[in-house]
Design a protein around this motif. Structure first.
Motif, short mmCIF file in Angstrom:
data_model
loop_
_atom_site.label_atom_id
_atom_site.label_comp_id
_atom_site.label_asym_id
_atom_site.label_seq_id
_atom_site.Cartn_x
_atom_site.Cartn_y
_atom_site.Cartn_z
N SER A 1 0.85 -1.19 -0.03
CA SER A 1 -0.06 0.01 -0.09
C SER A 1 0.63 1.32 0.00
O SER A 1 0.31 2.39 -0.55
N GLY A 2 2.13 1.09 0.34
CA GLY A 2 2.95 2.23 0.66
C GLY A 2 2.10 3.47 1.69
O GLY A 2 1.79 2.89 2.55
N ALA A 3 2.29 4.62 1.08
CA ALA A 3 1.63 5.60 1.99
C ALA A 3 0.39 5.91 1.79
O ALA A 3 -0.49 7.19 2.15
N GLY A 4 -0.24 5.07 1.20
CA GLY A 4 -1.89 4.80 1.20
C GLY A 4 -2.24 5.65 -0.05
O GLY A 4 -3.69 6.28 0.14
N ARG A 5 -1.77 5.75 -1.12
CA ARG A 5 -2.37 6.70 -2.04
C ARG A 5 -3.85 6.10 -2.82
O ARG A 5 -4.70 6.80 -3.03
N PHE A 6 -4.05 4.67 -2.73
CA PHE A 6 -5.30 4.22 -3.12
C PHE A 6 -5.84 3.62 -1.91
O PHE A 6 -7.28 3.19 -2.17
N SER A 7 -5.43 3.38 -0.80
CA SER A 7 -6.05 2.90 0.35
C SER A 7 -7.57 3.56 0.73
O SER A 7 -8.47 2.93 0.91
N PRO A 8 -7.64 4.87 0.72
CA PRO A 8 -9.03 5.40 1.04
C PRO A 8 -10.17 4.96 -0.10
O PRO A 8 -11.34 4.76 0.24
N MET A 9 -9.68 5.21 -1.21
CA MET A 9 -10.62 4.66 -2.31
C MET A 9 -10.88 3.33 -2.19
O MET A 9 -12.22 2.90 -2.50
N LEU A 10 -9.92 2.42 -1.89
CA LEU A 10 -10.42 0.86 -1.98
C LEU A 10 -11.14 0.94 -0.56
O LEU A 10 -12.30 0.03 -0.60
N ALA A 11 -10.93 1.59 0.71
CA ALA A 11 -11.78 1.18 1.79
C ALA A 11 -13.34 1.87 1.41
O ALA A 11 -14.20 1.12 2.17
N GLN A 12 -13.59 3.00 0.61
CA GLN A 12 -14.81 3.24 0.58
C GLN A 12 -15.64 2.18 -0.14
O GLN A 12 -16.75 2.26 0.05
N HIS A 13 -15.10 1.31 -1.01
CA HIS A 13 -15.92 0.21 -1.58
C HIS A 13 -15.55 -1.00 -0.97
O HIS A 13 -15.92 -2.14 -1.56
N ALA A 14 -15.08 -1.28 -0.01
CA ALA A 14 -14.96 -2.32 0.77
C ALA A 14 -15.59 -2.58 2.11
O ALA A 14 -15.62 -1.43 2.87
N GLN A 15 -16.24 -3.86 2.45
CA GLN A 15 -16.67 -3.94 3.92
C GLN A 15 -15.33 -4.19 4.62
O GLN A 15 -15.47 -3.72 5.97
N GLN A 16 -14.42 -4.69 4.36
CA GLN A 16 -13.06 -4.83 5.03
C GLN A 16 -11.86 -4.60 4.25
O GLN A 16 -11.45 -5.33 3.25
N LEU A 17 -11.02 -3.49 4.47
CA LEU A 17 -9.92 -3.32 3.73
C LEU A 17 -8.89 -3.76 4.82
O LEU A 17 -8.45 -3.35 5.89
N THR A 18 -7.80 -4.34 3.94
CA THR A 18 -6.47 -4.80 4.66
C THR A 18 -5.42 -4.27 3.83
O THR A 18 -5.20 -4.21 2.50
N ILE A 19 -4.52 -3.31 4.51
CA ILE A 19 -3.26 -2.87 3.99
C ILE A 19 -2.11 -3.69 4.34
O ILE A 19 -1.89 -3.68 5.48
N THR A 20 -1.20 -3.72 3.63
CA THR A 20 0.21 -4.45 3.93
C THR A 20 1.22 -3.99 3.19
O THR A 20 1.40 -3.26 2.06
N ASP A 21 2.30 -3.64 3.85
CA ASP A 21 3.54 -3.04 3.22
C ASP A 21 4.77 -3.59 4.33
O ASP A 21 4.63 -3.91 5.23
N ILE A 22 5.92 -3.53 3.75
CA ILE A 22 7.12 -3.68 4.55
C ILE A 22 7.58 -2.70 5.35
O ILE A 22 8.29 -3.09 6.31
N SER A 23 7.05 -1.70 5.22
CA SER A 23 7.43 -0.51 5.82
C SER A 23 6.59 0.01 6.62
O SER A 23 5.41 0.50 6.47
N GLY A 24 6.83 0.06 8.04
CA GLY A 24 6.01 0.82 9.05
C GLY A 24 5.59 2.09 9.11
O GLY A 24 4.41 2.35 9.26
N GLU A 25 6.70 2.86 8.65
CA GLU A 25 6.44 4.26 8.46
C GLU A 25 5.42 4.34 7.26
O GLU A 25 4.62 5.42 7.46
#
Length: 260
Positions: free
Chosen positions: A54-78
């Motif tokens: 997911s990186g810094a979440g460029r697409f995460s909000p868009m995906l969350a708006q259309h998901a019952q449950q969104l999971t984001i994963t990345d190697i970087s905690g920051e």
């Protein structure tokens, strides 16, 4: 994580704030344009969605708006912290998993209706079986990549000083085409599109000089100054015309999934 993964995570952690700032400054409607296509293809909305890398979440909000449950994963905690910040700003939530890909797919099985990955350099075409194992029987793997980019000003410097191409990514459609070829061989049906954005952007002479000069020889630095003087003609900034083309492929495995 092994030592190599820890080093990779640390590098992305160090870059995360700068990356997020660039993401915030970028006005291109990438997420909304991808959203329109995914919705038109009936890929979204979906119940369980994974934003893979997911990186810094460029697409995460868009995906969350259309998901019952969104999971984001990345190697970087920051990076994940910035992604959560973006979600929080829009009143959205997601489950966060910080793992490298080669550990994530080995976790206890959780199947997704949609797996979305943008760029995702950690993925290889041989990962199709692993992706299939993470999808529901009718699930869709969506891969988006920048396949071309032009800049009327900067491209002149890449042409004049070819060694700069070592330091700057030059996008091409080759990687996405490799995925499509492998997908057909492995029995994945495909839907695809390309989205092209035309825009103008201000470019600063001093910034360009300071960015490029350290990457050139002394002789090339002199040529760089001459070239900058010719192009900018004593102006501190000028406008450059840019294009960016995003390729998107949605893969669905026909005839059921094979398992690891």
């Amino acid at each position: 994580m092994n030592s190599e993964d820890r080093d990779t995570a640390a590098q992305w952690d160090d870059f995360a704030a700068e990356y997020y700032a660039m993401q915030q400054a970028d006005s291109l409607p990438l997420a909304s344009s991808v959203e329109q296509w995914l919705s038109a293809q009936k890929i979204l909305p979906a119940a369980q969605v994974l934003d893979l890398g997911s990186g810094a979440g460029r697409f995460s909000p868009m995906l969350a708006q259309h998901a019952q449950q969104l999971t984001i994963t990345d190697i970087s905690g920051e990076m994940l912290d910035f992604a959560q910040l973006e979600l929080h700003r829009q009143g959205l939530t997601a489950t966060t998993v910080q793992l490298p890909w080669d550990e994530f797919y080995r976790q206890p099985r959780h199947q997704y209706d949609v797996i979305f990955a943008h760029m995702a350099p950690f993925l290889q075409v041989d990962d199709f079986p692993r992706l299939a194992a993470l999808l529901t029987p009718t699930g869709v793997f969506v891969l988006s990549r920048i396949v071309s980019r032009t800049d009327a000003i900067f491209d002149q410097f890449l042409a004049a000083f070819p060694t700069l191409r070592v330091d700057y990514v030059v996008e091409s459609p080759d990687i996405l085409q490799q995925w499509q070829t492998k997908g057909r061989q492995d029995g994945w049906s495909q839907r695809h599109t390309q989205l092209t954005f035309d825009y103008s952007e201000e470019i600063d002479r001093d910034f360009l000089h300071d960015e490029l000069a350290p990457l050139l020889t002394v002789s090339q630095q002199n040529d760089l100054v001459v070239m900058l003087d010719r192009i900018f003609q004593r102006r501190a900034t000028i406008m450059t015309h840019k294009t960016l083309t995003l390729g998107i492929v949605a893969f669905t495995l026909t005839g059921g999934h094979f398992r690891l």
